[in-house]
Design a protein around this motif. Sequence first.
Motif, PDB file in Angstrom:
ATOM      1  N   GLU A 109      41.004  44.154  49.032  1.00 20.83           N
ATOM      2  CA  GLU A 109      41.433  43.085  49.932  1.00 20.83           C
ATOM      3  C   GLU A 109      41.430  41.711  49.268  1.00 20.83           C
ATOM      4  OE1 GLU A 109      37.096  44.040  50.671  1.00 20.83           O
ATOM      5  OE2 GLU A 109      38.925  45.227  50.578  1.00 20.83           O
ATOM      6  N   ARG A 110      40.793  41.567  48.107  1.00 19.80           N
ATOM      7  CA  ARG A 110      40.755  40.278  47.396  1.00 19.80           C
ATOM      8  C   ARG A 110      41.673  40.245  46.178  1.00 19.80           C
ATOM      9  NH1 ARG A 110      35.528  37.704  45.888  1.00 19.80           N
ATOM     10  NH2 ARG A 110      36.912  35.920  45.891  1.00 19.80           N
ATOM     11  N   HIS A 140      42.819  48.010  41.011  1.00 24.16           N
ATOM     12  CA  HIS A 140      42.374  46.677  41.436  1.00 24.16           C
ATOM     13  C   HIS A 140      41.472  45.986  40.408  1.00 24.16           C
ATOM     14  CE1 HIS A 140      43.317  48.860  45.229  1.00 24.16           C
ATOM     15  NE2 HIS A 140      44.167  47.853  45.276  1.00 24.16           N
TER      16      HIS A 140
END
Length: 121
Positions: free
Chosen positions: A57-58, A78
Motif C-alpha cells: 500500500e506504500r 514491492h
Amino acid sequence: MDIEATKNYCRSLAGASEKIFAAPANIHVFYVGDKQFAYFKTSQPEQGRFSIRAAPERFLELTDQEGIKPARYMQRFHWISISDLTSKESSFIRMLIDESYQKAFSNLTKKAQKTIKPLNF
C-alpha cells in the motif's frame, strides 16, 4: 544516513545476518532468518544503491518521491531502491528498514520466529 551507518543499523537488528555475493549478482544482502530484508549493490554503475521491501500500500507513494524508484527485477515484490541514502533523513531510512525487517520476520515460520527475539513493533 550514509552507507556504513545504514549497514550498521541493519546489522543491529535482532537475528540479522549478512552475506556478500560476487559476480554476477554483486550485492551485499541482509537477512533475518532466511528472508532478505535489505541489500546494497556493490558494483558500478550503481554502487551503493540500497534496496528494501515496502508495504504494497506504500509502494506507489514511496516511488513517487525523488530519489526512490522501483528496485530492478524486484519491483513486482514491492522492493524499492534508494540511490543516495544521504539525501533522505536518517529516521525515514530507519523506519523503512524496520518495515522491511518486520515483513521478512513475519514471513518466517513460527519456530524460526521463536528463536529470534523480535523488535517491538
